[in-house]
Design a protein around this motif. Structure first.
Motif, PDB file in Angstrom:
ATOM      1  N   TYR A 138      24.023  -5.330  -2.078  1.00 38.99           N
ATOM      2  CA  TYR A 138      23.431  -5.065  -0.229  1.00 38.99           C
ATOM      3  C   TYR A 138      24.279  -5.680   0.855  1.00 38.99           C
ATOM      4  CZ  TYR A 138      21.355  -8.136   3.248  1.00 38.99           C
ATOM      5  OH  TYR A 138      20.845  -8.370   4.480  1.00 38.99           O
ATOM      6  N   ASN A 139      25.540  -5.280   0.026  1.00 37.20           N
ATOM      7  CA  ASN A 139      26.546  -5.559   1.446  1.00 37.20           C
ATOM      8  C   ASN A 139      26.862  -4.573   2.221  1.00 37.20           C
ATOM      9  OD1 ASN A 139      26.745  -8.539   0.841  1.00 37.20           O
ATOM     10  ND2 ASN A 139      28.540  -8.432   0.184  1.00 37.20           N
ATOM     11  N   HIS A 140      26.966  -3.277   1.330  1.00 35.06           N
ATOM     12  CA  HIS A 140      27.144  -2.181   1.991  1.00 35.06           C
ATOM     13  C   HIS A 140      26.039  -1.630   2.085  1.00 35.06           C
ATOM     14  CE1 HIS A 140      30.704  -2.286  -1.441  1.00 35.06           C
ATOM     15  NE2 HIS A 140      31.399  -1.564  -0.613  1.00 35.06           N
ATOM     16  N   SER A 141      25.020  -1.586   1.615  1.00 32.60           N
ATOM     17  CA  SER A 141      24.025  -0.985   2.371  1.00 32.60           C
ATOM     18  C   SER A 141      23.425  -1.238   3.944  1.00 32.60           C
ATOM     19  CB  SER A 141      22.217  -1.552   1.916  1.00 32.60           C
ATOM     20  OG  SER A 141      22.689  -1.091   0.384  1.00 32.60           O
ATOM     21  N   LEU A 142      23.907  -3.281   4.450  1.00 33.27           N
ATOM     22  CA  LEU A 142      23.615  -3.656   5.535  1.00 33.27           C
ATOM     23  C   LEU A 142      25.565  -2.611   6.083  1.00 33.27           C
ATOM     24  CD1 LEU A 142      23.696  -7.026   6.997  1.00 33.27           C
ATOM     25  CD2 LEU A 142      25.788  -5.577   7.591  1.00 33.27           C
ATOM     26  N   TYR A 143      26.731  -2.210   5.238  1.00 29.28           N
ATOM     27  CA  TYR A 143      27.533  -1.942   6.473  1.00 29.28           C
ATOM     28  C   TYR A 143      27.957  -0.887   7.303  1.00 29.28           C
ATOM     29  CZ  TYR A 143      32.680  -0.725   6.295  1.00 29.28           C
ATOM     30  OH  TYR A 143      33.859  -0.647   6.238  1.00 29.28           O
ATOM     31  N   TRP A 144      27.081   0.127   6.723  1.00 32.98           N
ATOM     32  CA  TRP A 144      26.979   1.901   6.703  1.00 32.98           C
ATOM     33  C   TRP A 144      25.616   1.682   8.103  1.00 32.98           C
ATOM     34  CZ3 TRP A 144      30.341   3.298   3.968  1.00 32.98           C
ATOM     35  CH2 TRP A 144      30.967   3.019   2.537  1.00 32.98           C
ATOM     36  N   GLU A 145      24.693   0.975   8.394  1.00 28.47           N
ATOM     37  CA  GLU A 145      23.985   0.637   9.012  1.00 28.47           C
ATOM     38  C   GLU A 145      24.328   0.223  10.244  1.00 28.47           C
ATOM     39  OE1 GLU A 145      20.643   1.857   8.927  1.00 28.47           O
ATOM     40  OE2 GLU A 145      20.311   2.501   6.459  1.00 28.47           O
ATOM     41  N   VAL A 146      25.128  -0.760   9.959  1.00 28.29           N
ATOM     42  CA  VAL A 146      25.417  -1.355  11.269  1.00 28.29           C
ATOM     43  C   VAL A 146      27.110  -0.603  11.812  1.00 28.29           C
ATOM     44  CG1 VAL A 146      24.807  -3.476  10.878  1.00 28.29           C
ATOM     45  CG2 VAL A 146      26.864  -3.112   9.877  1.00 28.29           C
ATOM     46  N   MET A 147      27.265   0.822  11.363  1.00 29.14           N
ATOM     47  CA  MET A 147      28.200   1.318  11.907  1.00 29.14           C
ATOM     48  C   MET A 147      27.213   2.618  12.581  1.00 29.14           C
ATOM     49  SD  MET A 147      31.770   1.365   9.884  1.00 29.14           S
ATOM     50  CE  MET A 147      31.041   2.092   8.527  1.00 29.14           C
ATOM     51  N   ASN A 148      27.908   3.968  13.360  1.00 30.04           N
ATOM     52  CA  ASN A 148      27.466   4.862  13.715  1.00 30.04           C
ATOM     53  C   ASN A 148      28.525   5.624  14.642  1.00 30.04           C
ATOM     54  OD1 ASN A 148      25.955   5.861  16.095  1.00 30.04           O
ATOM     55  ND2 ASN A 148      24.509   6.010  14.294  1.00 30.04           N
ATOM     56  N   PRO A 149      28.614   7.047  14.561  1.00 29.66           N
ATOM     57  CA  PRO A 149      29.309   8.059  15.066  1.00 29.66           C
ATOM     58  C   PRO A 149      28.678   7.412  16.085  1.00 29.66           C
ATOM     59  CG  PRO A 149      28.347   9.061  13.966  1.00 29.66           C
ATOM     60  CD  PRO A 149      27.012   7.793  13.204  1.00 29.66           C
ATOM     61  N   GLU A 150      28.115   7.706  16.929  1.00 28.88           N
ATOM     62  CA  GLU A 150      27.777   8.113  18.265  1.00 28.88           C
ATOM     63  C   GLU A 150      28.484   6.918  19.003  1.00 28.88           C
ATOM     64  OE1 GLU A 150      24.045   9.076  17.783  1.00 28.88           O
ATOM     65  OE2 GLU A 150      24.168  10.795  16.998  1.00 28.88           O
ATOM     66  N   GLY A 151      28.346   5.418  18.741  1.00 26.42           N
ATOM     67  CA  GLY A 151      28.615   4.005  19.850  1.00 26.42           C
ATOM     68  C   GLY A 151      27.116   4.076  19.925  1.00 26.42           C
ATOM     69  N   LYS A 152      26.149   4.152  19.247  1.00 26.54           N
ATOM     70  CA  LYS A 152      25.234   3.311  19.900  1.00 26.54           C
ATOM     71  C   LYS A 152      24.468   2.366  20.458  1.00 26.54           C
ATOM     72  CE  LYS A 152      21.537   6.152  17.180  1.00 26.54           C
ATOM     73  NZ  LYS A 152      20.449   6.516  16.274  1.00 26.54           N
ATOM     74  N   GLY A 153      23.968   2.208  21.721  1.00 32.70           N
ATOM     75  CA  GLY A 153      24.208   0.469  22.545  1.00 32.70           C
ATOM     76  C   GLY A 153      25.657   0.387  23.016  1.00 32.70           C
ATOM     77  N   ARG A 154      25.540  -1.121  23.689  1.00 36.68           N
ATOM     78  CA  ARG A 154      25.651  -1.553  24.156  1.00 36.68           C
ATOM     79  C   ARG A 154      25.380  -3.003  23.948  1.00 36.68           C
ATOM     80  NH1 ARG A 154      28.813   0.363  29.565  1.00 36.68           N
ATOM     81  NH2 ARG A 154      30.630  -0.423  29.247  1.00 36.68           N
ATOM     82  N   LEU A 155      26.746  -3.814  23.234  1.00 34.21           N
ATOM     83  CA  LEU A 155      25.959  -5.410  23.433  1.00 34.21           C
ATOM     84  C   LEU A 155      25.031  -5.612  24.139  1.00 34.21           C
ATOM     85  CD1 LEU A 155      25.694  -7.904  21.665  1.00 34.21           C
ATOM     86  CD2 LEU A 155      28.102  -8.051  22.514  1.00 34.21           C
ATOM     87  N   SER A 156      24.126  -6.596  24.330  1.00 33.25           N
ATOM     88  CA  SER A 156      23.132  -7.180  25.743  1.00 33.25           C
ATOM     89  C   SER A 156      22.473  -7.522  25.367  1.00 33.25           C
ATOM     90  CB  SER A 156      22.216  -5.653  26.464  1.00 33.25           C
ATOM     91  OG  SER A 156      22.231  -4.566  25.043  1.00 33.25           O
ATOM     92  N   GLY A 157      21.312  -8.124  26.305  1.00 35.88           N
ATOM     93  CA  GLY A 157      19.733  -8.502  25.698  1.00 35.88           C
ATOM     94  C   GLY A 157      20.077 -10.113  24.994  1.00 35.88           C
ATOM     95  N   PRO A 158      18.955 -10.469  24.450  1.00 35.00           N
ATOM     96  CA  PRO A 158      19.452 -12.291  23.806  1.00 35.00           C
ATOM     97  C   PRO A 158      20.401 -12.252  22.961  1.00 35.00           C
ATOM     98  CG  PRO A 158      17.724 -11.170  23.432  1.00 35.00           C
ATOM     99  CD  PRO A 158      18.378  -9.632  24.413  1.00 35.00           C
ATOM    100  N   LEU A 159      20.488 -10.934  21.880  1.00 36.72           N
ATOM    101  CA  LEU A 159      21.876 -11.214  20.980  1.00 36.72           C
ATOM    102  C   LEU A 159      23.248 -11.452  21.947  1.00 36.72           C
ATOM    103  CD1 LEU A 159      24.022 -10.928  18.774  1.00 36.72           C
ATOM    104  CD2 LEU A 159      23.591  -8.628  18.430  1.00 36.72           C
TER     105      LEU A 159
END
Length: 202
Positions: free
Chosen positions: A75-96
């Motif tokens: 589970y941990n590694h499945s999440l880890y790969w998904e929350v990284m991205n080479p393009e730096g997708k998005g900026r921290l914003s909104g409700p989060l």
């Protein structure tokens, strides 16, 4: 159905120079694949077979070391790969972003607290950003392959961001410089995915 190693969403070298290709390849094909195979072996022929990984972990018998360690690792590694991205997708914003600032004051203070949780985790483990029902967020860390979904873990909620601080995640490139690896991790966070997970979990 047996659990399958999820497809890596980018090439091994896509996160360079922050995370090197050789580390990515070994981490994914050896460590994550190993947890996946061992989890399948541990649940084969039991009443856990056919259940989702989330169902297995939230209702886990914590004395079952094989499922605890390998289910957590899967589970941990499945999440880890998904929350990284080479393009730096998005900026921290909104409700989060609002939730993070409500708890930690500023984004920089949050990053400092997350980095400290990762840097001070003794031995091997993970640091997490979790969300509780209602949207409140919390930073915590867990040993080994434990995670906040498991019973009797020091922090609860749903993990939406996690960093692996086992040495196999960084040692080829950073050796004993865990703080340098943690700082590099911030360069490759896929905030779009973290925000998606926040919205789904809150």
């Amino acid at each position: 159905m047996a659990f399958e190693l999820p497809k890596l969403p980018y090439a091994y070298d896509a996160l360079e120079p922050n995370i090197d290709a050789r580390t990515m390849e070994i981490h994914y094909t050896k460590h994550h694949a190993g947890y996946t195979n061992n989890l399948n072996n541990a649940i084969k022929g039991t009443d856990l077979e056919g259940k989702s990984i989330e169902d297995i972990l939230t209702n886990l018998d914590m004395s079952n070391a094989a499922v605890r360690n390998n289910g957590g690792g899967f589970y941990n590694h499945s999440l880890y790969w998904e929350v990284m991205n080479p393009e730096g997708k998005g900026r921290l914003s909104g409700p989060l972003k609002d939730a993070i600032e409500s708890t930690y004051g500023t984004v920089d203070t949050f990053k400092d607290a997350f980095a400290k949780a990762a840097a001070t985790r003794f031995g091997s483990g993970w640091a997490w950003l979790c969300v509780h029902k209602g949207g409140k967020v919390e930073i915590c860390s867990t040993p080994n392959q434990d995670n906040p979904l498991m019973p009797d873990v020091s922090c609860g909620g749903t993990p939406i961001l996690g960093i692996d601080v086992w040495e196999h995640a960084y040692y080829l490139n950073y050796q004993n410089r865990r703080p340098d690896y943690i700082n590099a991790f911030f360069n490759v966070i896929n905030w779009n995915e973290v925000e998606r997970r926040y919205d789904a979990a809150k």
